[in-house]
Design a protein around this motif. Structure first.
Motif: not given
Length: 410
Positions: A122-143
């Motif tokens: 349960d340490e990481v949630r894996l979402l696809s690009a088609r899923d809805t992102p979290p409602e709030r983001i504190d740190v956003l890292v984009i490759r």
């Protein structure tokens, strides 16, 4: 397996599927650069491009707070996600660590690397690009992805969760970060600057702006096919961002559509590496009795293929849409025809590994007498590989750029 040294320790990383003779690492200098920045060991460097009002981010003595909702987008093989999971382990966290990717292979690599590093389920949630992102983001890292369209779609989806105090940092090789890249960050999130290059990698720093007016996302994008393409002439193709040639029909697919095999009866046809699904849809329209399976490792490609298929065939027509690693989920000797336009690169690396796996998987999935049809650039020499695997290979047709090859399983 190679070991990545991070500010929080070492972790063993592999690509997926793991191969004992793999020579390509599961990370690069852009991943290392952003991890050092997030650990507070490398801040803005002298000579950084800092625009008016831009926030250059914390310096070496001010490591960002990683305890909140941390979202990692576009991680190539799970290196960033695995390292950040280790950074948060054992400390109090108030938000999830989330990975968002369009790649099934990335998800599988991430799961394997997390298990190898001792991460809990349960340490990481894996979402696809088609899923809805979290409602709030504190740190956003984009490759930064190769596709500008994919970046545009991602930023549109992420923007509602970005707050004025969100730390936004992007990373990529210098060849991946262009003026158009920075312009998208600026338009959709806020004022953006970039660092100096370190080992051919850069960081992107964005200060989120409140009240930013954004035009609606242009994705998914649809267009009508031209005449002269058989059963799909004038038909509508639906394309989600990031798939190959999402804004127009590529010339290789166009060439293949002119020379598709004529089949009849209740055959099982596989559109392997389906992209927007136009090839499999053409086969379904030409032979309504066929059962067509669309396969791709991209979430967006599978979604595009299904949308294209549903847009053009009669309601109730059945087809399968499979997200996976080539034909690993298809029963052996269950397929009559495989149509394939294999990629010859993985991110920035040119390699025939994917083509080999596609050809080998096709041979296993085909029934005796089943056929694999491959289109590719003439210089790639696919006929040599096909002869080694199938014992035969013939040229169906060719032009100065492309060749269509046919191999039969004996």
């Amino acid at each position: 397996m190679n070991r990545l040294t991070t500010p929080w320790g070492e972790c063993g990383l592999t690509r997926f599927p793991e191969h004992p003779r793999e020579t390509l690492r599961a990370w690069d200098s852009a991943d290392e650069y952003v991890l050092r920045y997030l650990a507070g060991t490398e801040g803005p460097r002298a000579g950084q491009d800092t625009g008016p009002g831009a926030d250059p981010g914390p310096g070496p003595d001010a490591a960002p707070d990683l305890s909140g909702a941390v979202v990692v987008v576009g991680d190539r093989w799970g290196a960033l996600t695995t390292a950040l999971a280790a950074a948060r382990r054992g400390s109090a966290t108030t938000g999830p660590l989330v990975q968002i990717t369009d790649s099934y292979l990335t998800q599988q690599a991430t799961l394997a690397n997390l298990r190898r590093d001792g991460a809990a389920a349960d340490e990481v949630r894996l979402l696809s690009a088609r899923d809805t992102p979290p409602e709030r983001i504190d740190v956003l890292v984009i490759r930064v992805p190769r596709s500008l369209a994919q970046l545009e779609d991602q930023l549109h989806r992420l923007a509602p969760g970005v707050c004025p105090d969100t730390l936004v940092v992007g990373t990529g090789r210098v060849t991946e970060i262009h003026t158009s890249t920075l312009k998208l960050f600026d338009q959709l999130l806020g004022p953006t600057t970039t660092s100096l290059a370190v080992r051919k990698a850069r960081l992107i720093h964005t200060s989120p702006a409140q009240g930013r007016v954004r035009a609606p996302s242009p994705w998914p994008h649809s267009y009508a096919l031209p005449d002269g393409l058989g059963t799909v002439s004038g038909r509508t193709v639906v394309n989600h961002a990031g798939i190959f040639c999402a804004e127009r029909l590529d010339i290789g697919t166009r060439f293949l559509l002119h020379h598709l095999p004529h089949r009849e009866g209740a055959e099982h046809v596989v559109d392997l590496g389906c992209g927007n699904g136009v090839v499999g849809t053409a086969m379904a329209l030409a032979n309504p009795e066929a059962r067509v399976t669309f396969i791709d490792e991209s979430f967006s490609a599978v979604a595009s293929a299904e949308a294209t298929f549903r847009k053009n065939v009669d309601a109730g027509t059945e087809a399968a849409f499979v997200l996976g690693d080539v034909l690993s989920d298809i029963p052996a000797e269950s397929v009559d025809l495989v149509l394939n336009n294999p990629p010859f690169h993985t991110h920035q690396s040119t390699t025939d590994a994917t083509a080999w796996r596609m050809f080998g998987g096709s041979r296993a999935a085909l029934r005796p007498g089943g056929e694999l049809w491959v289109i590719g650039n003439r210089h790639l020499g696919y006929h040599t590989k096909l002869k080694r695997l199938f014992g035969n290979c013939e040229v169906v047709t060719s032009d100065p750029k492309f060749v269509i090859l046919r191999s039969v399983k004996n």
